[in-house]
Design an enzyme around this catalytic site. Structure first.
Site, PDB file in Angstrom:
ATOM      1  N   LYS A  90      -1.984  -1.760   8.094  1.00 40.54           N
ATOM      2  CA  LYS A  90      -3.428  -1.684   8.290  1.00 40.54           C
ATOM      3  C   LYS A  90      -3.883  -2.756   9.273  1.00 40.54           C
ATOM      4  O   LYS A  90      -3.481  -3.914   9.181  1.00 40.54           O
ATOM      5  CB  LYS A  90      -4.142  -1.869   6.949  1.00 40.54           C
ATOM      6  CG  LYS A  90      -5.652  -1.668   7.016  1.00 40.54           C
ATOM      7  CD  LYS A  90      -6.265  -1.780   5.633  1.00 40.54           C
ATOM      8  CE  LYS A  90      -7.773  -1.557   5.689  1.00 40.54           C
ATOM      9  NZ  LYS A  90      -8.395  -1.668   4.341  1.00 40.54           N
ATOM     10  N   HIS A 142      -3.259   2.118  -5.679  1.00 33.60           N
ATOM     11  CA  HIS A 142      -3.764   0.830  -5.201  1.00 33.60           C
ATOM     12  C   HIS A 142      -3.998  -0.135  -6.366  1.00 33.60           C
ATOM     13  O   HIS A 142      -4.061  -1.348  -6.166  1.00 33.60           O
ATOM     14  CB  HIS A 142      -5.060   1.033  -4.412  1.00 33.60           C
ATOM     15  CG  HIS A 142      -5.236   0.065  -3.290  1.00 33.60           C
ATOM     16  ND1 HIS A 142      -4.482   0.095  -2.135  1.00 33.60           N
ATOM     17  CD2 HIS A 142      -6.075  -1.000  -3.152  1.00 33.60           C
ATOM     18  CE1 HIS A 142      -4.858  -0.895  -1.340  1.00 33.60           C
ATOM     19  NE2 HIS A 142      -5.812  -1.572  -1.932  1.00 33.60           N
ATOM     20  N   ARG A 192      -1.384  -2.700  -6.516  1.00 26.38           N
ATOM     21  CA  ARG A 192      -1.581  -3.794  -5.550  1.00 26.38           C
ATOM     22  C   ARG A 192      -2.581  -4.806  -6.113  1.00 26.38           C
ATOM     23  O   ARG A 192      -2.381  -6.015  -6.001  1.00 26.38           O
ATOM     24  CB  ARG A 192      -2.054  -3.206  -4.225  1.00 26.38           C
ATOM     25  CG  ARG A 192      -2.321  -4.212  -3.117  1.00 26.38           C
ATOM     26  CD  ARG A 192      -2.581  -3.449  -1.814  1.00 26.38           C
ATOM     27  NE  ARG A 192      -3.332  -4.200  -0.839  1.00 26.38           N
ATOM     28  CZ  ARG A 192      -2.794  -4.983   0.093  1.00 26.38           C
ATOM     29  NH1 ARG A 192      -1.484  -5.129   0.138  1.00 26.38           N
ATOM     30  NH2 ARG A 192      -3.550  -5.616   0.965  1.00 26.38           N
ATOM     31  N   TYR A 216     -10.028 -11.515  -6.581  1.00 28.50           N
ATOM     32  CA  TYR A 216      -9.122 -11.311  -7.707  1.00 28.50           C
ATOM     33  C   TYR A 216      -9.289 -12.378  -8.787  1.00 28.50           C
ATOM     34  O   TYR A 216      -8.852 -12.193  -9.920  1.00 28.50           O
ATOM     35  CB  TYR A 216      -7.668 -11.253  -7.221  1.00 28.50           C
ATOM     36  CG  TYR A 216      -7.394 -10.018  -6.407  1.00 28.50           C
ATOM     37  CD1 TYR A 216      -7.411  -8.764  -6.994  1.00 28.50           C
ATOM     38  CD2 TYR A 216      -7.158 -10.099  -5.032  1.00 28.50           C
ATOM     39  CE1 TYR A 216      -7.201  -7.618  -6.246  1.00 28.50           C
ATOM     40  CE2 TYR A 216      -6.934  -8.957  -4.272  1.00 28.50           C
ATOM     41  CZ  TYR A 216      -6.962  -7.723  -4.880  1.00 28.50           C
ATOM     42  OH  TYR A 216      -6.763  -6.585  -4.133  1.00 28.50           O
ATOM     43  N   HIS A 249      -4.436  -9.883   4.099  1.00 26.05           N
ATOM     44  CA  HIS A 249      -5.887  -9.954   4.254  1.00 26.05           C
ATOM     45  C   HIS A 249      -6.264 -10.882   5.410  1.00 26.05           C
ATOM     46  O   HIS A 249      -5.687 -11.964   5.558  1.00 26.05           O
ATOM     47  CB  HIS A 249      -6.546 -10.486   2.981  1.00 26.05           C
ATOM     48  CG  HIS A 249      -6.535  -9.506   1.848  1.00 26.05           C
ATOM     49  ND1 HIS A 249      -6.733  -9.887   0.533  1.00 26.05           N
ATOM     50  CD2 HIS A 249      -6.368  -8.156   1.830  1.00 26.05           C
ATOM     51  CE1 HIS A 249      -6.677  -8.803  -0.236  1.00 26.05           C
ATOM     52  NE2 HIS A 249      -6.460  -7.750   0.527  1.00 26.05           N
ATOM     53  N   ARG A 306       0.849  -1.191   0.000  1.00 25.83           N
ATOM     54  CA  ARG A 306       0.000   0.000   0.000  1.00 25.83           C
ATOM     55  C   ARG A 306       0.888   1.246   0.000  1.00 25.83           C
ATOM     56  O   ARG A 306       2.069   1.194   0.336  1.00 25.83           O
ATOM     57  CB  ARG A 306      -0.898   0.016   1.234  1.00 25.83           C
ATOM     58  CG  ARG A 306      -1.821  -1.191   1.374  1.00 25.83           C
ATOM     59  CD  ARG A 306      -2.635  -1.095   2.650  1.00 25.83           C
ATOM     60  NE  ARG A 306      -3.569  -2.198   2.824  1.00 25.83           N
ATOM     61  CZ  ARG A 306      -3.308  -3.310   3.497  1.00 25.83           C
ATOM     62  NH1 ARG A 306      -2.114  -3.463   4.067  1.00 25.83           N
ATOM     63  NH2 ARG A 306      -4.215  -4.266   3.615  1.00 25.83           N
TER      64      ARG A 306
END
Length: 304
Positions: free
Chosen positions: A165, A238, A241, A273, A264, A140
């Site tokens: 995050k 982003h 990513r 994805y 995640h 990120r």
């Protein structure tokens, strides 16, 4: 921690600020919550301590009618909910809060050729290294700019991403090309402002007064570079990513490994994805081919 110093600190605001660290909220979440409550108070025209259930209901209606996105609307109400539930302990008002379901959107992904063009158009070595990290390691914006020298482990071939995050650490790969770029950048990197800082603690990409660049700066840099590369899609940093995850999936990398690389918490977040992995999708035989007796050439199509 000094949060939004330009805003006068009322007793209620001070109470809320003191409540947030104990709930393990990071700086970004704290700032977001305070902005949300400031907006609620401005709409209310008086202290939120005097709010009624109807006030909470009509404020949510106001947000919807004002045209803000569902994401912004939900984020605002999350901040207001913290104020009402934790600081004011007004559970009767919390009961009036509801969240809207956000539409599921397919992530925008760039082709490998497009990413190659972007990296080639980077205006400086510093920019190329940062953008290479964003794509080559799935990082990120905030993770790239906060990198320190000690986070790079060339012996093990990894990069440690510290307290990102969700206040989580994780490890990503250190590609050979990026290691070479980092070594070239280390020779050019200015050292005047942090020469007294131990080498492992020095930020890789210093900005003003030796502090790291902001996420906004690298995001703006990416958009300018993408425009120079002739990319007309509505991309953000982003997007690199998203492209990292999708291209790994197309190469057959296990989805749980990709989940760990991205940091995640839920596999379902990573699984989206699969919907944009064009190489995988194009390789699937349609049942129509069976009806018509068509024979497709076997083998994976070349990803773009």
């Amino acid at each position: 921690m000094n949060i939004q110093q330009s805003t006068p600190t009322t007793p209620l605001r001070a109470r809320m600020i003191s409540d947030m660290p104990g709930r393990n909220l990071g700086p970004a979440s704290q700032s977001s919550h305070l902005r949300a409550c400031k907006r609620f108070a401005a709409w209310l025209g008086r202290s939120p301590e005097t709010a009624t259930p109807d006030d909470v209901k009509y404020f949510q209606q106001y947000l919807i009618e004002s045209g803000v996105s569902i994401c912004t609307r939900n984020q605002t109400m999350t901040g207001v909910k913290f104020l009402l539930r934790v600081t004011l302990r007004r559970h009767d008002l919390v009961a009036e809060i509801f969240h809207l379901k956000e539409p599921v959107k397919v992530p925008l992904v760039l082709s490998k050729k497009e990413i190659k063009r972007i990296l080639a158009m980077a205006p400086s070595l510093k920019a190329r290294v940062m953008l290479s990290l964003a794509y080559g390691c799935g990082m990120r914006a905030g993770e790239v700019v906060r990198l320190k020298v000690g986070d790079i482990d060339s012996d093990q071939g990894i990069i440690r991403i510290v307290q990102s995050k969700g206040r989580k650490d994780r490890i990503v790969m250190l590609p050979v090309d990026i290691l070479s770029l980092l070594r070239d950048w280390w020779k050019e990197r200015p050292t005047g402002q942090d020469k007294d800082v131990p080498a492992p603690e020095r930020v890789l990409f210093p900005g003003y007064r030796g502090k790291h660049l902001s996420a906004r700066q690298i995001s703006r840099l990416f958009k300018e570079t993408a425009r120079e590369a002739g990319i007309t899609k509505p991309v953000t940093l982003h997007t690199l990513r998203h492209s990292f995850a999708t291209h790994l999936l197309e190469r057959g990398v296990d989805i749980r490994v990709i989940q760990a690389l991205l940091g995640h918490s839920k596999l379902t977040t990573t699984a989206r994805y699969a919907s944009v992995a064009t190489g995988m999708i194009a390789a699937v035989d349609s049942p129509l081919d069976d009806l018509n007796g068509a024979k497709r050439k076997k083998g994976k199509p070349k990803p773009s």
